[in-house]
Design an enzyme around this catalytic site. Structure first.
Site, PDB file in Angstrom:
ATOM      1  N   ASP B  40      35.044 145.059  71.608  1.00 34.53           N
ATOM      2  CA  ASP B  40      36.726 143.637  72.012  1.00 34.53           C
ATOM      3  C   ASP B  40      36.374 143.463  73.489  1.00 34.53           C
ATOM      4  OD1 ASP B  40      37.142 145.961  72.473  1.00 34.53           O
ATOM      5  OD2 ASP B  40      39.709 144.788  71.767  1.00 34.53           O
ATOM      6  N   TYR B 166      49.998 149.987  73.176  1.00 32.52           N
ATOM      7  CA  TYR B 166      49.647 150.478  74.299  1.00 32.52           C
ATOM      8  C   TYR B 166      50.488 149.619  75.263  1.00 32.52           C
ATOM      9  CZ  TYR B 166      44.228 150.377  73.243  1.00 32.52           C
ATOM     10  OH  TYR B 166      43.504 150.310  73.482  1.00 32.52           O
ATOM     11  N   LYS B 200      46.724 152.702  66.676  1.00 30.54           N
ATOM     12  CA  LYS B 200      45.609 153.200  67.878  1.00 30.54           C
ATOM     13  C   LYS B 200      46.902 153.671  68.854  1.00 30.54           C
ATOM     14  CE  LYS B 200      42.083 151.211  70.287  1.00 30.54           C
ATOM     15  NZ  LYS B 200      41.658 150.616  71.324  1.00 30.54           N
ATOM     16  N   GLY B 243      39.223 155.463  76.059  1.00 31.15           N
ATOM     17  CA  GLY B 243      39.880 154.784  77.150  1.00 31.15           C
ATOM     18  C   GLY B 243      38.196 154.274  77.751  1.00 31.15           C
TER      19      GLY B 243
END
Lengths: 305, 305, 305, 305, 305
Positions: B40, B166, B200, B243
């Site tokens: 994405d 996140y 996640k 990351g």
């Protein structure tokens, strides 16, 4: 015998009455009082609350404690309820908390976003739902709007609605803060005016009165204050929350004053589970010794048979 | 054998369990671990991510890689899923990402707008959906509201819900940033409390602790940190993201620590495809060597037959 | 023969494919290329655009031009479509523009409000709908939310969705502006990731690179840039817009580069109609001389009969 | 005979055409021109507008005037329409104004909130609905969104939609203000592009051109300006509003210029009723002397029989 | 006999007329006048209003007073109505207040959030609903939008709609404040224009005219002012509120002037119940002595039989 109103005199619809009866007379001391175990701190404060007793990070630990300690209910968010409550179903009533937030962003215009529904609570076999209303928040419009939907759904499903009536936000800070007698009294009344079935408040601190509105700037004792708060809640059952862990004796004294005032019970989390399991259970026993002195009948004398 | 909970002990509805079983036991190593390929970045960062390996700009390249590398799933936004997944259908599971954003506007009050639905995922034969929650963002209300709809739809369709938890936004920046143990631990817990099936997270950096809340300002090792994060996620399966591209050995060490802690697997994109195809596949092999050491059974012993 | 993908390889549903086929193979040069005549400037800029050629203020003038010039489509807002298109129905395809705005208020957090629906387009016999997405705008959430509804409706009705992917807003200005290769490339990709069928972009200016993200701050030629943009759009058909009236030769050179890169066609308004009718038609002829060199088949060889 | 388009050439659906025919050919001069009496000032400005002629505070006074003066319609908000129109039903057509606001709060980001529906208009026997669009307002998104619903409902019910196209807000102020030729021309076009059936504009002031966009900063006469505005409105019937009470001769000259330009008529309130009843009727007569010179047929010659 | 319009001349639908008839001719003095007892101060100001007479904190005290004092109605929020009204049902009409707020947050952009529905009022056997509109608030759009829904529901259920038309917010403060003749007159008119059946206003203070719009800056007597306000309300029945407790004689004088002007009645809370029960009833008697002099017929003479 306390001066608390009987369950049959509160204008409750059948479903709400059945579920509240289950909570108050089928669990805990079965005497009309209540002791709840709230477990939403993982969301509200984050896992830092569990470092004092890492075992408490595991929801099973808490649910075991609730069952063994004969609590009248345990409060969970949707995620933990879905993943853990099945194994404890009907052993301890579930209060599904429908909104909540992290404590990371700025709190001046506090709002607790709804993330679950009354229908979720029905599906999970809960006996009540919880909603946090930040009384006095600048986000009052959004708060009342979200609350309204919950209130209507709770009525449709006959699900008791417990309102965490928490003064919060910049305007409250400017008027003496969230713990004043002024703020707590107003919060209790607001929940009652808006149709809560049960209201959860912090114990008022009448000695903190810098910035509050008149006549709350006068001198009041803590018993006077909690008496007034219970009166403001009128036919809304009142629970007193524990807040951060504090000294046991002070806490128990507050419990006594609350019950004297006509509160229905207590809802204490960190004060209970931020210690070892054995100590927790011993402390619960002391609380229950108090509650046992404030029984109330579920029916007004003479209304049946 | 790992200490990860078996799939049958997570309180999952049938459809979610069927799809997660397919992902974990019919693809990849088929041993209960997972390696996902997220794609994405074209939306989240723009095409600049593809300059390191221009071939990766083409979704077919990525899908080929996912199949050949035996990934447990590939993550696509709706546009690429509609245009490319048909030719790879059932060869590699699809995780349809339901929200996303460009990284152009100010990120201080981050929110990832929903632009696809769980119904889209069903229609495209996806085996899971992805939702980015910016834990701690000042836009928390909008985030939770959007999430709630996704969670409810995922339940209705039996579609596993993977939450990209996140930490993000100005308040997180003021409390040590998005990579701290404090922030990652809180994010994992938030996803769990709100009902994610899979979460996640970034690998926590306990050594970055300026500005974090107590007790995260104390000294913790990285293994201690990831252990705690997995514990905070409890019955929510945990994936560790990669990351930005970093050194291979450091990445693999993180993978080992994560799996030791009880993570279910990894979700690495740029670290995989920002190199040549041959190198990508060789690196994937090394990851799988690790994952192969952490099998888990799909059923609790004794629950069947 | 160009390297553009055939219509049958784009993952399009039947209705979308039928309508795009009509636009690309039944109108204009009927060779898979497209030349569109946009006429939304009366709303986007106001009548000031018509002073150069007052006749162009009359929608009939434009529709006559579209028919006589053999355009593949004309773009109208709902008001003009309802009042004028009936007399030209089926003579030139209609692209109904579903959102739009005046250029009067501050544009820093640009958003183009939706004022018509895909259902309106169906009712009016349109063959496509247009949506302006302001990529990078601080109003990204509202933009994506509105877009999502349009995308879903377009799928339901089999209506091709043309996205005006326009970098815009204060954050884009701070990163080099709306014409950079960085911004245009990101915009094309965003439209593709979010499911546009056709994307309209401005021709990129790689020489403007102050403030852009790496590696767009390196040196690129215009052919390199438009090649990359078409690649970022992948299976989304790409149209290059004309913008303000500029020199003819420069415009035609851009057209050639665009078609070389694999664009499907052009969408030029003011460059066409801000001159006399005779001159407009002569200029259109020159454009078509270019387009005629880039035919593409509608079917992948061997897929039929 | 004027050059106004016949009613049958405007692309109107049957219900809209029937109602507009009733307004234009069954009331007033029955010659295709229109004179409307707006009476929404009690909301828009408050009762202060009535002090010049206190009798005008009473809606009955206004409705009597509308009937006796042979107006083509009277404009009311929902409250007065519900309470007073019944006694005048069918004697003078009703234009129900669907939005409106007080002039108390800051107007820089003006928006006129909708408080009634097209369905209300149908129920009350109205022959048209009115919507104020603040062209150029920073609240453009909300304005267009509200307008869109009204437009769609008006189409569903066959109810003519009259748009008060009023340039307004801080951005317009920064570009020369609400009365410039630039602003009025843009407003007329915006209404037309967005699908208004009738548009109400202020008479343009081309001599006020400090801050306007080019080429409106050039010299234009008032006839040139109103000609252009009518052209910008194209197939949208145009009404010129009166605004604050001004000198009669100047007003009548504007009326002549407007009708010469192709306007359909006038919509004058305070200029009519902020004087005694006798004077009002005498002034109306003078207006009608002008309108009588601009008849138009309802059908294009040769389209019937 | 007063010059108030008869109930049959107000354009009311059947249900509204039935319920208003019940309020005006079946309760209180049964002569077409009205005296209401509002009891929403617990929410609007908090329990501090009850310290002057603690008994008034109990809703039963207020309901007893309403019955014994022969009020035409009592105003409650949903919570108290659900919990207390059953025991007084049909003894005194219920006006269910549908919106309300605490006075804690900043009031400059005041909005009173809706928290109950007209359907709630129907269910509880109410004879009217109340809505607070903050005339002139910067939150005008949200206010009108919420109001509109209530107005439509009230029509659907035949429920009279009482609008608390309260000038409020920063813009009103800048124009002389909420008590000026200007503000009160505008508020009354706004309620009427928007379709209120009954409007509640504060008594105007024409002597406060610094900052008001012309001609309110001229000299007016209080009788002139209330006359104008009643005229502005036209066919909307007008109630004058009491506000903070003030001197009895001054209050009664205002009552007389209001009734002389054509008001329908009074709605006084704190002036009534912030004293002992005996004194309250004595004061009510004095009010009713005034109201008794202003009877009105429910039917226009000659309309029946």
């Amino acid at each position: 015998m306390t001066h608390r109103a009987a369950l049959d005199s509160l204008g409750l619809d059948t479903g709400k009455r059945a579920r509240l009866h289950r909570i108050l007379y089928r669990h805990g001391l079965c005497n009309g009082t209540a002791l709840f175990l709230p477990y939403d701190q993982g969301l509200e404060h984050g896992p830092r609350d569990f470092f004092a007793n890492p075992a408490a990070s595991d929801p099973r630990y808490i649910l075991d404690l609730a069952v063994e300690g004969a609590f009248n209910g345990v409060v969970l968010q949707i995620g933990l309820a879905e993943k853990y409550y099945a194994d404890y179903a009907d052993e301890v009533p579930l209060v599904l908390k429908l909104n909540g937030k992290t404590d990371i962003p700025y709190d001046g215009d506090a709002l607790s976003p709804v993330h679950a529904s009354v229908a979720d609570a029905v599906r999970l076999g809960a006996d009540a739902v919880g909603y946090t209303m930040y009384v006095g928040t600048p986000a009052q419009e959004a708060d009342f709007a979200a609350y309204r939907t919950i209130r209507e759904d709770a009525r449709r499903y006959g699900m008791p609605l417990v309102v965490w009536a928490y003064p919060r936000g910049s305007a409250i800070e400017a008027k003496g803060g969230k713990e004043t007698f002024y703020a707590v009294d107003y919060a209790a009344r607001t929940a009652s005016e808006l149709g809560a079935d049960v209201v959860k408040v912090n114990f008022p601190h009448p000695e903190k009165h810098s910035g509050v509105k008149h006549p709350y700037d006068e001198e009041f004792g803590s018993q006077q204050a909690i008496d007034a708060v219970v009166r403001s809640a009128n036919r809304t059952l009142l629970l007193v929350s524990g807040g951060e862990k504090a000294g046991d004796e002070a806490m128990l004294e507050k419990a006594r004053e609350s019950m004297d005032a006509g509160a229905t019970g207590l809802i204490w989390g960190r004060n209970v589970w931020q210690r070892s399991r054995t100590e927790s259970l011993r402390f619960v026993e002391r609380i229950q010794e108090i509650l046992t002195k404030y029984p109330s009948a579920s029916h007004t004398p003479g209304t049946r048979g």
